[in-house]
Design an enzyme around this catalytic site. Structure first.
Site, short mmCIF file in Angstrom:
data_model
loop_
_atom_site.label_atom_id
_atom_site.label_comp_id
_atom_site.label_asym_id
_atom_site.label_seq_id
_atom_site.Cartn_x
_atom_site.Cartn_y
_atom_site.Cartn_z
N GLU A 256 40.12 49.29 34.67
CA GLU A 256 40.04 49.94 35.99
C GLU A 256 41.47 49.99 36.49
O GLU A 256 42.02 48.97 36.91
CB GLU A 256 39.20 49.10 36.96
CG GLU A 256 37.80 48.81 36.50
CD GLU A 256 36.84 49.91 36.87
OE1 GLU A 256 37.28 50.93 37.45
OE2 GLU A 256 35.65 49.77 36.55
N CYS A 290 43.20 50.92 45.09
CA CYS A 290 43.32 51.91 44.01
C CYS A 290 42.65 53.23 44.39
O CYS A 290 43.03 54.28 43.86
CB CYS A 290 42.76 51.35 42.71
SG CYS A 290 41.13 50.65 42.88
P1 NAD Z 1 52.04 44.26 38.52
O1 NAD Z 1 51.68 45.22 37.43
O2 NAD Z 1 53.23 43.38 38.35
O3 NAD Z 1 50.80 43.25 38.79
C1 NAD Z 1 49.52 43.74 39.08
C2 NAD Z 1 48.49 42.81 38.46
O4 NAD Z 1 48.54 42.89 37.04
C3 NAD Z 1 48.71 41.34 38.81
O5 NAD Z 1 47.46 40.83 39.17
C4 NAD Z 1 49.22 40.69 37.54
O6 NAD Z 1 48.70 39.39 37.39
C5 NAD Z 1 48.69 41.59 36.47
N1 NAD Z 1 49.61 41.71 35.33
C6 NAD Z 1 50.91 42.03 35.37
N2 NAD Z 1 51.42 42.05 34.13
C7 NAD Z 1 50.41 41.75 33.29
C8 NAD Z 1 50.30 41.62 31.88
N3 NAD Z 1 51.32 41.84 31.06
N4 NAD Z 1 49.10 41.29 31.37
C9 NAD Z 1 48.05 41.09 32.18
N5 NAD Z 1 48.09 41.20 33.51
C10 NAD Z 1 49.25 41.54 34.06
O7 NAD Z 1 52.17 45.14 39.82
P2 NAD Z 1 52.36 44.72 41.35
O8 NAD Z 1 53.74 45.05 41.76
O9 NAD Z 1 51.82 43.37 41.60
O10 NAD Z 1 51.32 45.73 41.98
C11 NAD Z 1 51.55 47.12 42.07
C12 NAD Z 1 50.98 47.90 40.93
O11 NAD Z 1 49.81 47.27 40.46
C13 NAD Z 1 50.59 49.29 41.38
O12 NAD Z 1 51.24 50.22 40.57
C14 NAD Z 1 49.11 49.39 41.19
O13 NAD Z 1 48.74 50.48 40.38
C15 NAD Z 1 48.73 48.18 40.42
N6 NAD Z 1 47.54 47.53 40.96
C16 NAD Z 1 46.37 48.17 40.79
C17 NAD Z 1 45.22 47.61 41.29
C18 NAD Z 1 43.88 48.28 41.14
O14 NAD Z 1 42.98 47.95 41.88
N7 NAD Z 1 43.71 49.18 40.19
C19 NAD Z 1 45.29 46.41 41.97
C20 NAD Z 1 46.52 45.77 42.14
C21 NAD Z 1 47.65 46.34 41.61
#
Ligand code: NAD
Length: 487
Positions: A256, A290
């Site tokens: 998702e 999202c």
């Molecule tokens: P980020 O990608 O650093 O982190 C977002 C989430 O992904 C965190 O919960 C983190 O624990 C997890 N994550 C990060 N790297 C990972 C990896 N290698 N393996 C597994 N999990 C990992 O981004 P951010 O700066 O915290 O948030 C912004 C971005 O995250 C946005 O671009 C947005 O699209 C995305 N996001 C999407 C949702 C959603 O509901 N689809 C929710 C939160 C964040």
């Protein structure tokens, strides 16, 4: 019963029925994004602790998958009831960890209880099917839905109770065991949710909770032969990496991912209602949703009025520390790094590439605050129009022909949510069919409920969670053909 903490709790992992405060790989600071203060420590699991969680999930699956659906339902039902009772205290922790206003945190938690109820009930009512046989020798052709196995649930920080609740409930209802790895900045929200399942009587090993470096923990869990299914909510970039890993190890995978939801506002829309709903929904959770409505495509006849009223509403949003003031409409962004992301979007919308008509700047202070921002007429190739902002930024673009609006709406690789406002029935039907997205809202912006599927297409992922699909996502389809033994 676990003693219930109203203050920020000691963050603990939960492995094979035991709460563990010590992370053998160290710990991470948990920061209140409204104040920038460290409020707790999150333990980091070592590879050995992850292996203990995997062994527990394997053993838990062997027992839980044989537990009748009615008994699984009973545990989920009790967990939902405990979560309902504890919502006021858990909301305090959600607000402290990620900055959501209290009313929104309560709404998230009560919505989660309904989700757990619905998915728990699926354990009682979701049977398989019988298929008529072709020959007289055949007694039965049965299709059943078997629990897929130990499942790894990876969740982000923006809905730190609801997203884990949806995945846990789907997995447990279907008869799977699970290991939850929530976001490192919202560990206690997930812990308090897991406590509800534990206190509801879930047997040891069936649900495990670990924290740590997201990349290393995910890789360890996904590549283990114990794991049969991976469910991830987060960014498209990380989703693609994890999907490749899951595919290499032939694991079921439900991603998702991100979105950049378009909203088409027709000249036939009820303008006052549309602009009020759009401005209120856009800035919910500081736009860190999202399915947040973000790219507003507005008929030229009503464009100037829409921009003026949207910007006026945005400028009146009360921004502040929701932990200190319940009347705040919008809190901080969840991380300091999100401020830089917002500034990059705004920087690419100046000059002749758009006009910032409200907000546009970080709010100087100790927390991670950014003004509710409205960009009029952003350039088609600007960062705003092409990259998911995931924050409190809206852009408004005029259109002349409805086909142009649909083309712009469908022009990105994302396809999670899309919305449209129109009082013309033919047009509303056309838009419902023409918008390329996993979920389309016509004349409304709420597209999530316990009973309905939630999921995207394209770069927003595939598969659904929520609704009956949320149960089936944790099952394998099995056929049993039973024929007569002799003449
Ligand atoms: P980020 O990608 O650093 O982190 C977002 C989430 O992904 C965190 O919960 C983190 O624990 C997890 N994550 C990060 N790297 C990972 C990896 N290698 N393996 C597994 N999990 C990992 O981004 P951010 O700066 O915290 O948030 C912004 C971005 O995250 C946005 O671009 C947005 O699209 C995305 N996001 C999407 C949702 C959603 O509901 N689809 C929710 C939160 C964040």
């Amino acid at each position: 019963m676990t003693a219930y903490p109203p203050e920020y709790p000691t963050v603990k992992m939960f492995i094979n029925g035991a709460w563990i405060a010590e992370g053998e790989a160290g710990s991470m600071d948990v920061i209140n994004p409204a104040t920038g203060q460290v409020i707790g420590q999150c333990p980091k699991a070592s590879p050995a602790q992850l292996d203990a969680a995997l062994a527990a999930a394997e053993d838990g699956f062997a027992r839980w998958s044989r537990t009748p659906g009615a008994e699984r339902y009973a545990v989920l039902r009790r967990a939902a009831e405990l979560l309902r009772q504890r919502a006021p205290d858990i909301a305090t922790i959600v607000t402290a960890e990620m900055g959501k206003p209290r009313a929104q945190a309560i709404g998230e938690i009560t919505g989660s209880t309904d989700m757990i109820d619905f998915l728990g009930e699926e354990a009682k009512r979701r049977g398989g099917r019988m298929i008529p046989a072709r020959g007289p020798q055949m007694i039965a052709q049965m299709v059943t839905h078997e629990p897929v196995g130990p499942s790894v649930l990876l969740t982000p920080w923006n809905f730190p109770v609801n997203l884990p609740a949806k995945k846990i409930a789907g997995a447990l209802a279907a008869g799977c065991s699970a290991i939850l790895k929530p976001a490192e900045n919202t560990p206690a929200s997930a812990q308090l949710l897991v406590e509800c399942f534990v206190d509801a009587g879930l047997p040891a090993g069936v649900l495990n909770l670990v924290y740590g470096d997201p990349g290393a923990v995910s890789e360890h869990l996904i590549t283990s032969p114990v794991t049969r299914k991976v469910s991830f909510t987060g960014s498209t970039a990380v989703g693609k990496q994890l999907g490749a890993l899951a595919a290499n190890h032939m694991k079921r995978f439900t991603p998702e991912l991100g979105g950049h939801a378009p909203v088409i506002v027709s000249k036939h829309a009820d303008l006052d209602r549309a602009v009020a709903m759009c401005a209120a929904t856009k800035f919910r959770n500081a736009g860190q949703v999202c399915v947040s409505p973000t790219r507003f495509l507005v008929a030229r006849e009503i464009y100037d009025r829409f921009v003026a009223e949207f910007a006026d509403r945005a400028s009146k949003i009360k921004v502040g520390d929701p932990g200190a003031d319940d009347s705040v409409d919008m809190g901080p962004l969840a991380h300091g790094r999100r401020i830089a992301a917002m500034e990059a979007v705004v920087a690419d919308s100046g000059g002749n590439r758009g006009e910032v008509v409200s907000g546009g700047k970080a709010i100087v202070g100790s927390g991670f605050f950014f003004e509710p921002t409205v960009i009029a007429n952003p350039a088609p190739d600007s960062r705003f129009m092409t990259e998911e902002p995931f924050g409190p930024i809206a852009g408004i673009v005029p259109f002349d022909a409805m086909e142009d609006a649909v083309r712009i709406a469908n022009s990105l690789r994302y396809g999670l949510a899309a919305y449209a406002f129109s009082g013309n029935l033919d047009e509303a039907y056309y838009l419902g069919r023409a918008l390329r997205a996993g979920m389309v809202g016509i004349n409304q912006l709420i597209i999530s409920s316990p009973e309905t599927p939630f999921g995207g297409v394209g770069d927003s992922g595939f598969g659904s969670e929520g609704g009956e699909e949320g149960y089936l996502a944790f099952t394998d389809t099995k056929l049993v053909m039973l024929a007569k033994a002799g003449g």
